[in-house]
Motif scaffolding. Structure first.
Motif, PDB file in Angstrom:
ATOM      1  N   PRO A  84      48.326  28.271  -1.385  1.00  0.00           N
ATOM      2  CA  PRO A  84      48.282  29.707  -1.680  1.00  0.00           C
ATOM      3  C   PRO A  84      49.278  30.099  -2.769  1.00  0.00           C
ATOM      4  N   LYS A  85      48.997  31.233  -3.428  1.00  0.00           N
ATOM      5  CA  LYS A  85      49.813  31.641  -4.577  1.00  0.00           C
ATOM      6  C   LYS A  85      51.249  32.005  -4.188  1.00  0.00           C
ATOM      7  N   ASP A  86      51.485  32.336  -2.898  1.00  0.00           N
ATOM      8  CA  ASP A  86      52.847  32.673  -2.472  1.00  0.00           C
ATOM      9  C   ASP A  86      53.613  31.458  -1.939  1.00  0.00           C
ATOM     10  N   THR A  87      53.123  30.251  -2.214  1.00  0.00           N
ATOM     11  CA  THR A  87      53.816  29.035  -1.790  1.00  0.00           C
ATOM     12  C   THR A  87      55.238  29.011  -2.354  1.00  0.00           C
ATOM     13  N   SER A  88      56.194  28.641  -1.516  1.00  0.00           N
ATOM     14  CA  SER A  88      57.588  28.588  -1.962  1.00  0.00           C
ATOM     15  C   SER A  88      57.867  27.270  -2.686  1.00  0.00           C
ATOM     16  N   ALA A  89      58.945  27.272  -3.465  1.00  0.00           N
ATOM     17  CA  ALA A  89      59.355  26.050  -4.152  1.00  0.00           C
ATOM     18  C   ALA A  89      59.653  24.941  -3.144  1.00  0.00           C
ATOM     19  N   ALA A  90      60.304  25.294  -2.037  1.00  0.00           N
ATOM     20  CA  ALA A  90      60.658  24.292  -1.030  1.00  0.00           C
ATOM     21  C   ALA A  90      59.406  23.641  -0.439  1.00  0.00           C
ATOM     22  N   ASP A  91      58.383  24.449  -0.162  1.00  0.00           N
ATOM     23  CA  ASP A  91      57.143  23.898   0.397  1.00  0.00           C
ATOM     24  C   ASP A  91      56.435  22.996  -0.607  1.00  0.00           C
ATOM     25  N   LEU A  92      56.467  23.401  -1.874  1.00  0.00           N
ATOM     26  CA  LEU A  92      55.807  22.586  -2.893  1.00  0.00           C
ATOM     27  C   LEU A  92      56.560  21.278  -3.123  1.00  0.00           C
ATOM     28  N   VAL A  93      57.875  21.330  -3.081  1.00  0.00           N
ATOM     29  CA  VAL A  93      58.676  20.109  -3.193  1.00  0.00           C
ATOM     30  C   VAL A  93      58.357  19.157  -2.039  1.00  0.00           C
ATOM     31  N   THR A  94      58.233  19.708  -0.830  1.00  0.00           N
ATOM     32  CA  THR A  94      57.878  18.882   0.330  1.00  0.00           C
ATOM     33  C   THR A  94      56.534  18.189   0.115  1.00  0.00           C
ATOM     34  N   LYS A  95      55.576  18.933  -0.452  1.00  0.00           N
ATOM     35  CA  LYS A  95      54.253  18.368  -0.714  1.00  0.00           C
ATOM     36  C   LYS A  95      54.340  17.267  -1.762  1.00  0.00           C
ATOM     37  N   ILE A  96      55.066  17.511  -2.838  1.00  0.00           N
ATOM     38  CA  ILE A  96      55.195  16.500  -3.896  1.00  0.00           C
ATOM     39  C   ILE A  96      55.872  15.240  -3.349  1.00  0.00           C
ATOM     40  N   ASP A  97      56.924  15.432  -2.554  1.00  0.00           N
ATOM     41  CA  ASP A  97      57.631  14.287  -1.976  1.00  0.00           C
ATOM     42  C   ASP A  97      56.693  13.450  -1.099  1.00  0.00           C
ATOM     43  N   ALA A  98      55.842  14.124  -0.334  1.00  0.00           N
ATOM     44  CA  ALA A  98      54.899  13.408   0.531  1.00  0.00           C
ATOM     45  C   ALA A  98      53.908  12.596  -0.306  1.00  0.00           C
ATOM     46  N   LEU A  99      53.441  13.181  -1.407  1.00  0.00           N
ATOM     47  CA  LEU A  99      52.501  12.467  -2.277  1.00  0.00           C
ATOM     48  C   LEU A  99      53.192  11.307  -2.989  1.00  0.00           C
ATOM     49  N   ASN A 100      54.459  11.490  -3.346  1.00  0.00           N
ATOM     50  CA  ASN A 100      55.223  10.391  -3.944  1.00  0.00           C
ATOM     51  C   ASN A 100      55.267   9.182  -3.024  1.00  0.00           C
ATOM     52  N   GLN A 101      55.325   9.443  -1.716  1.00  0.00           N
ATOM     53  CA  GLN A 101      55.438   8.365  -0.718  1.00  0.00           C
ATOM     54  C   GLN A 101      54.084   7.833  -0.265  1.00  0.00           C
ATOM     55  N   ASP A 102      53.014   8.535  -0.561  1.00  0.00           N
ATOM     56  CA  ASP A 102      51.680   8.177  -0.075  1.00  0.00           C
ATOM     57  C   ASP A 102      51.133   6.996  -0.874  1.00  0.00           C
ATOM     58  N   GLU A 103      50.907   5.871  -0.218  1.00  0.00           N
ATOM     59  CA  GLU A 103      50.458   4.666  -0.914  1.00  0.00           C
ATOM     60  C   GLU A 103      49.005   4.753  -1.380  1.00  0.00           C
ATOM     61  N   GLN A 104      48.252   5.724  -0.878  1.00  0.00           N
ATOM     62  CA  GLN A 104      46.882   5.911  -1.361  1.00  0.00           C
ATOM     63  C   GLN A 104      46.826   6.711  -2.659  1.00  0.00           C
ATOM     64  N   VAL A 105      47.923   7.382  -2.988  1.00  0.00           N
ATOM     65  CA  VAL A 105      47.981   8.239  -4.176  1.00  0.00           C
ATOM     66  C   VAL A 105      48.741   7.506  -5.276  1.00  0.00           C
ATOM     67  N   HIS A 106      48.066   7.301  -6.415  1.00  0.00           N
ATOM     68  CA  HIS A 106      48.683   6.595  -7.537  1.00  0.00           C
ATOM     69  C   HIS A 106      48.978   7.524  -8.707  1.00  0.00           C
ATOM     70  N   GLY A 107      48.340   8.683  -8.703  1.00  0.00           N
ATOM     71  CA  GLY A 107      48.593   9.674  -9.732  1.00  0.00           C
ATOM     72  C   GLY A 107      48.731  11.046  -9.113  1.00  0.00           C
ATOM     73  N   ILE A 108      49.711  11.824  -9.626  1.00  0.00           N
ATOM     74  CA  ILE A 108      49.925  13.196  -9.153  1.00  0.00           C
ATOM     75  C   ILE A 108      49.868  14.121 -10.358  1.00  0.00           C
ATOM     76  N   LEU A 109      49.041  15.145 -10.254  1.00  0.00           N
ATOM     77  CA  LEU A 109      48.910  16.126 -11.331  1.00  0.00           C
ATOM     78  C   LEU A 109      49.204  17.512 -10.771  1.00  0.00           C
ATOM     79  N   LEU A 110      50.156  18.196 -11.366  1.00  0.00           N
ATOM     80  CA  LEU A 110      50.461  19.571 -10.993  1.00  0.00           C
ATOM     81  C   LEU A 110      49.770  20.480 -12.002  1.00  0.00           C
ATOM     82  N   GLN A 111      48.715  21.153 -11.559  1.00  0.00           N
ATOM     83  CA  GLN A 111      47.917  21.986 -12.460  1.00  0.00           C
ATOM     84  C   GLN A 111      48.708  23.215 -12.890  1.00  0.00           C
ATOM     85  N   LEU A 112      48.824  23.398 -14.185  1.00  0.00           N
ATOM     86  CA  LEU A 112      49.521  24.557 -14.747  1.00  0.00           C
ATOM     87  C   LEU A 112      48.512  25.584 -15.227  1.00  0.00           C
TER      88      LEU A 112
END
Length: 307
Positions: A84-112
């Motif tokens: 959602p558009k009101d997502t906090s920076a802390a929540d988004l960082v948590t999501k990115i960190d989880a994807l960084n650790q996810d062995e099924q994910v090899h590429g991460i794109l943050l849509q601007l």
């Protein structure tokens, strides 16, 4: 094989050549689909791409859908993440960190673009550099600057692949890039230097922009100003690449997609020219897929030394 080198080659007609990014991208997708199938047979795994979209920007929704469809065409797993558009920076960082650790994910794109409460730069820096398929992390930009292998920004890499596909020589030629963004202008300048072009980067503060542009054997416009490049700014038989995508008002009150180049006026002057749409845009998506496959090879230890 170099992670960004394509064997694709097209034979252009004798004059007035359209640099058909859509066709080149389709050829690259076929090659990538074959690579992904081979990698799956070899490892039992598939490359995975996670695209994070925050909010409901309609253009972003279109772009993300196109990227997910492209993943499907070549066999890359797509992990959509719409927040959602009101997502906090802390929540988004948590999501990115989880994807960084996810062995099924090899590429991460943050849509601007991101909603205003989020710091784009800090969040891009949070992405694992070896999953940064947009090539925007300082570590990847540093690798590009040093001429080392790594993930490279998709749009400028797509421009280079398009020029390669049409066998356009760059060594010793004058290349002018109009635009100095970290997304396109600056990395593209480095890529052109690596191809032994003589590079000038011009921008909104440049004096005598028309004269600078008219010196170019290869002219690349990436400023986001509709029809900025006119015929008198183009050297006869120059190669013209249009990175811009702008909405331009029509007499009927609707809008059309146009680039930074006045296509109708410039096409008769140029030896080669990209259309908008159908030029650089499809190449950008193809390079995103390519980067995801490169990252998969990296994480699986399948990269050849120095490639």
């Amino acid at each position: 094989m170099h992670p960004h080198r394509s064997s694709t080659a097209l034979t252009p007609p004798m004059s007035g050549t359209i640099l058909n990014g859509k066709a080149v991208a389709q050829t690259l997708e076929v090659e990538l689909a074959q690579q992904v199938a081979s990698l799956r047979a070899q490892t039992g795994k598939s490359p995975g791409l996670a695209v994070i979209r925050v909010g409901d920007d309609p253009a972003s929704a279109v772009y993300v859908r196109a990227k997910e469809q492209a993943c499907g065409r070549v066999g890359i797993q797509s992990f959509g993440c719409h927040l959602p558009k009101d997502t906090s920076a802390a929540d988004l960082v948590t999501k990115i960190d989880a994807l960084n650790q996810d062995e099924q994910v090899h590429g991460i794109l943050l849509q601007l673009p991101l909603p205003p409460q989020l710091d784009e730069r800090a969040l891009l820096y949070r992405i694992d550099p070896n999953k940064d398929v947009d090539g925007l992390h300082p570590e990847n930009l540093g690798r590009l600057l040093r001429g080392e292998p790594g993930l490279q920004s998709c749009t400028p890499r797509g421009v280079m692949e398009l020029l390669t596909a049409y066998d356009i020589p760059l060594a010793g030629r004058s290349a002018v890039v109009i635009g100095r963004s970290i997304l396109v202008g600056k990395p593209l300048g480095l890529m052109l230097l690596a191809a032994n072009a003589t590079v000038t980067i011009a921008h909104s503060r440049s004096q005598n922009l028309g004269a600078i542009a008219a010196q170019a054997d290869v002219l690349i416009a990436a400023v986001g100003r509709p029809k900025l490049i006119t015929a008198d700014m183009v050297k006869p038989q120059a190669v013209v690449v249009d990175v811009g995508i702008n909405r331009y008002p029509r007499p009927d009150g609707k809008t059309s997609l146009v680039g930074d180049v006045d296509f109708e006026a410039v096409a008769p002057v140029a030896s080669h020219i990209t259309p908008v749409p159908g030029g650089v845009g499809p190449m950008t998506v193809a390079m995103l897929l390519h980067n995801t496959v490169w990252s998969f090879r990296y994480h699986e230890g399948l990269l050849e030394t120095g490639k």
